[in-house]
Write a protein that holds these residues in place. Sequence first.
Motif: not given
Length: 468
Positions: A308, A368, A370-371, A376-379, A445
């Motif tokens: 990020d 950002k 993300a789900k 969470d980890i970004s798409s 993702r």
Amino acid sequence: MAEVIVNGTARTLTGTPVHRTALDFLRGLGLTGAKEGCAEGECGACSVLVARPDGEGSAWTAINACLVPAAALDGQEVVTSEGLGAPGDLHPVQRELAERGGSQCGYCTPGFVCSMAAEYYRAGRHANGHHDHEHGPNGFDLHAISGNLCRCTGYRPIRDAAWALADPDVADPLAVRRTQPAPVPVATSLADPDGAFVRPASLEDALALLAEHPDATVLAGATDLGVEVNLRAARPAYVVAVDRLPELRAVTTDPVEIGAALSLSEVERALDGAVPLLDRVWPQFASPLIRNAATIGGNLGTASPIGDLPPALLALEATLVLVSRDGDREVPIADYFTGYRRTLLRPGELVRSVRVPQPLAGLTAFHKVAKRRYDDISSVAVAYALDVSDGVVTRARIGLGGVAATPLRAHATEAALEGRPWTEATVDAAAAVLATEGTPMDDHRASAAYRAAMLGQSLRRLWAEVAA
């Protein structure tokens, strides 16, 4: 002798395997409140408190014990849920959770207790001055427990317990401890047949070790390496810890320069709003438990294309100060990433600090995708730094993450904005360009098509936010 103070008692680290996590070490002592849930820092069941520097005093800081090597706690102070209170003498956090039904199966409760206790003891907790869906009437910030998961209670009783907490008693030993300095860093050297863990006393010593061991693994917050150790059985042969080196922990705001070994939480407090774009990043970067350990140097060192921070630093046109025994060199962050998880760092070289040039752009944003909204980890991640004068975009810098093998600048989109009127028509045209930037891929993702669509929508969202 290597040792750590646990709940007020000195515990030796001598003979502890260098890759044993703090969680396993503590459970081996019989302190089984902290538990392993995910082994990657996402559930918070392993949360414990450590005493960290906070001005002239200390702050009780919650971290994920499942990620940190026990060896990294040499010379430090740790408090577990057992050290906060006992069945016959509950800590206020434990009492409120019990009385308000904040615990059911109980697996996650000790982790919640430690994260809540960190906020309970936070200096200036009442400074928020408002009561909303995130802050209670007592100033408790619910984001403090956003890195802890519970699947029994539905969270409302946990929130009620947090918002019912009064101020710590003036005689509370842990409250009193905040007024005293944090433990000073100590040099550490531990080894076993699987490897060695070394914490040098100075930057000079660290650079000498890295010159001697060019393949050494550099450790700061362990939020990345801890996952590799837990889930992929990584066993680095030689680990050099740089997280407590004073030469890597300085921060200034005029000009802005950030030491690479400061945790992200420390950076946020030290900058205190001096870089508004970064203020947009912090709440969306993992969870407080991770930000309390992760460092800027570590985030740059892993060189993840979905990190990020790099998109924001690219938009800010930051430069990195790299240091080795040959001295310092300064490089633009745009030149730093050379391939998937590869950088231009030379053997024996460290990131010393990050410099942010001034003046800062007048219009900044960080989006950002993300789900989950948090943790969470970004798409896709997009950072903007724009200057608009008399209705014309005079300067545009856009950093992207998640759409290529490396974080990158959206040069074509920047060119499509600069010199043009800041209007919806300009934004629509530039959004079409932004959707073509990078080389997004399909993975679990997001699809490549979705990522491209989100790039374009991000710029339209920025326009909507500004025009509102």
